[in-house]
Scaffold this motif. Structure first.
Motif, mmCIF file in Angstrom:
data_model
loop_
_atom_site.group_PDB
_atom_site.id
_atom_site.type_symbol
_atom_site.label_atom_id
_atom_site.label_comp_id
_atom_site.label_asym_id
_atom_site.label_seq_id
_atom_site.Cartn_x
_atom_site.Cartn_y
_atom_site.Cartn_z
ATOM 1 N N SER A 1 0.839 -1.205 0.000
ATOM 2 C CA SER A 1 0.000 0.000 0.000
ATOM 3 C C SER A 1 0.870 1.249 0.000
ATOM 4 O O SER A 1 0.542 2.260 -0.661
ATOM 5 N N TRP A 2 1.971 1.188 0.734
ATOM 6 C CA TRP A 2 2.910 2.315 0.779
ATOM 7 C C TRP A 2 3.495 2.591 -0.600
ATOM 8 O O TRP A 2 3.384 3.695 -1.129
ATOM 9 N N TYR A 3 4.103 1.568 -1.216
ATOM 10 C CA TYR A 3 4.778 1.755 -2.501
ATOM 11 C C TYR A 3 3.792 2.067 -3.621
ATOM 12 O O TYR A 3 3.990 3.006 -4.400
ATOM 13 N N ASP A 4 2.721 1.255 -3.714
ATOM 14 C CA ASP A 4 1.777 1.420 -4.817
ATOM 15 C C ASP A 4 0.990 2.720 -4.696
ATOM 16 O O ASP A 4 0.734 3.394 -5.702
ATOM 17 N N GLY A 5 0.609 3.066 -3.464
ATOM 18 C CA GLY A 5 -0.096 4.323 -3.262
ATOM 19 C C GLY A 5 0.764 5.517 -3.627
ATOM 20 O O GLY A 5 0.297 6.473 -4.263
ATOM 21 N N ARG A 6 2.048 5.466 -3.250
ATOM 22 C CA ARG A 6 2.947 6.562 -3.593
ATOM 23 C C ARG A 6 3.150 6.674 -5.096
ATOM 24 O O ARG A 6 3.170 7.775 -5.661
ATOM 25 N N ALA A 7 3.285 5.530 -5.772
ATOM 26 C CA ALA A 7 3.464 5.548 -7.226
ATOM 27 C C ALA A 7 2.255 6.175 -7.913
ATOM 28 O O ALA A 7 2.400 7.018 -8.813
#
Length: 290
Positions: A81-87
């Motif tokens: 969620s951290w990585y994909d949300g930031r992307a």
């Protein structure tokens, strides 16, 4: 939005806000659970250094807690969620700025409904390609009123807004983060060296029989936990990456400042956003290796 027509986070489409919220929440959960896993590992080592029943029970509780946290991490995958949300958030912000200041693929000659429709189509593509862990936005995905007001502004107003609200803002952010991560990397190195030194002393005292419990083992666990946290935070790598990004944006800023016509401006904005996107791509790739 301010009188200078500079976009803030609240001026971007709902997709950005939903993805940004999901990313921040995922990061907090991931870092919190990682920290507790390391703390419990150290507590287990402390308990194992003693032979009392209470100490053995503490070791058991620590290991059970670690297993529970590990299972939760595997099930929830907060880092995704951290990585994909930031992307998704950063891709949306890039698209919004391109549209608002008439950068490619939304040049100034693309008028009214045609530009808005193209923006909406590009945003739909982002959402379709977004990983399943990203939070689905609730609300309109259209360009905001603030974005449209900036797009309808004269060339010089759009130029000033982009330089101040996007490029200079990113420069400050990267510069601050680079200095912070470099400082923290240095401090953590000193802490780890100090723990290693204490480990040497503890091992010598144990060898001489002056210390009865397994203090070297405890310090080894502390050292391992510290090294693991240092690796998770990636202070050194981020310090170098942010320094490089700030330097590259200085070059971009100069090129944008010298741009005086719409056609060149549209290309330069696209190149600037590509430079910003490269940093986010490298960040996500580096995080994926942890």
């Amino acid at each position: 939005m301010s009188g200078e027509l500079i976009l803030g986070d609240g001026d971007f489409p709902v997709v950005f806000r939903a993805a940004d919220t999901a990313s921040i929440a995922g990061q907090r959960r991931y870092m919190s659970v990682t920290k507790w896993r390391l703390v419990l590992a150290v507590l287990a080592a402390v308990g194992a250094a003693f032979s009392m029943t209470a100490a053995v029970a503490a070791v058991l509780v620590a290991f059970v807690g670690t297993v529970c946290l590990e299972v939760w991490m595997l099930a929830e995958r907060p880092e995704q969620s951290w990585y994909d949300g930031r992307a998704l958030a950063e891709s949306t912000k890039t698209l919004a700025w391109r549209y608002a200041v008439a950068g490619k693929p939304f040049p100034a000659q693309l008028q009214g409904e045609a530009a808005a429709r193209k923006f909406h189509e590009r945003l739909e593509v982002l959402l379709r390609e977004a990983p399943v862990s990203s939070i689905a936005p609730v609300g309109s995905m259209a360009a905001t009123d603030a974005m449209n007001r900036l797009r309808d502004s004269p060339f010089q107003a759009r130029k000033d807004a982009y330089l101040k609200g996007r490029i200079e803002d990113q420069q400050r952010w990267y510069g601050t983060k680079a200095a912070l991560n470099t400082t923290l990397a240095h401090r953590w190195r000193l802490v780890l060296i100090a723990v290693e030194g204490l480990g040497v002393v503890a091992a010598a005292l144990r060898l001489l029989g002056w210390v009865e419990f397994d203090l070297p083992g405890v310090l080894a666990a502390v050292l391992g936990a510290g090294a693991a946290w240092f690796a998770v935070r990636q202070y050194e790598a981020l310090g170098r990456a942010y320094t490089f990004a700030a330097t590259e944006l200085s070059i971009v800023h100069q090129r944008l400042t010298l741009t005086t016509d719409e056609a060149a401006w549209s290309r330069e904005v696209a190149d600037a956003e590509e430079a910003i996107s490269r940093e986010h791509t490298m960040w996500r790739a580096a995080r994926g290796t942890v």
